[in-house]
Design a protein around this motif. Structure first.
Motif, PDB file in Angstrom:
ATOM      1  N   GLU A  84       0.778  -1.184  -0.064  1.00 10.43           N
ATOM      2  CA  GLU A  84       0.050  -0.036  -0.065  1.00 10.43           C
ATOM      3  C   GLU A  84       0.917   1.140   0.035  1.00 10.43           C
ATOM      4  N   ARG A  88       0.452   4.105  -2.790  1.00 13.51           N
ATOM      5  CA  ARG A  88       0.364   5.460  -2.180  1.00 13.51           C
ATOM      6  C   ARG A  88       1.297   6.630  -2.919  1.00 13.51           C
ATOM      7  N   GLY A 125      -5.993   0.890  -1.454  1.00  6.71           N
ATOM      8  CA  GLY A 125      -5.163  -0.462  -0.966  1.00  6.71           C
ATOM      9  C   GLY A 125      -6.166  -1.572  -0.282  1.00  6.71           C
TER      10      GLY A 125
END
Length: 155
Positions: A84, A88, A125
């Motif tokens: 994740e 991001r 995510g």
């Protein structure tokens, strides 16, 4: 060195053929996390990020962690990411703050629209959302959701 035959010396150099220095192969080894900083964690998913032909749309396709995703039918693949945090970071680099997103929820068989998304959005995510389509224009996101095969949720 008792196992050396008596007709061979125990000191000397190899006089045979030297191995080739160039094998014609390129070997790459990806850099992983520093093993002394934290224990390795299994990846929960593989995130494939695709930029649509129109520059103001990104699509995140979520696959199982061991999947080998096929190249996108349309658009340019930006990359695949196993964490994740990496996902991001790519979204932050793409400057998606303030964009709108359409989240495809497989469990509930619906789509959700959020008109104010950033790279740290809580739903990004999560494997629950099989595809997340990000739009620079909120109206385009709403139109996309209304025309989607899954019904639009009112939350």
């Amino acid at each position: 060195m008792a196992d050396i035959p008596s007709d061979l010396t125990d000191v000397g150099t190899h006089h045979g053929n030297q191995p080739p220095t160039e094998t014609g192969q390129t070997v790459r080894s990806p850099e992983g996390p520093d093993p002394s900083t934290a224990d390795a964690q299994p990846s929960s998913a593989l995130f494939q990020v695709v930029r649509a032909p129109s520059e103001d749309q990104l699509k995140i396709r979520v696959h199982s962690a061991r999947a080998e995703p096929s190249p996108p039918d349309e658009g340019e693949e930006i990359g695949t990411y196993r964490t994740e945090e990496a996902l991001r970071k790519v979204l932050a680099d793409a400057n998606v703050d303030g964009w709108a997103a359409v989240f495809e929820d497989l469990e509930a068989d619906r789509v959700l629209v959020d008109t104010d998304v950033n790279a740290d959005h809580a739903w990004i995510g999560q494997a629950r959302y099989s595809t997340i389509t990000l739009f620079a224009d909120a109206e385009a996101a709403t139109t996309f959701a209304e025309n989607h095969e899954r019904p639009l949720s009112d939350r």
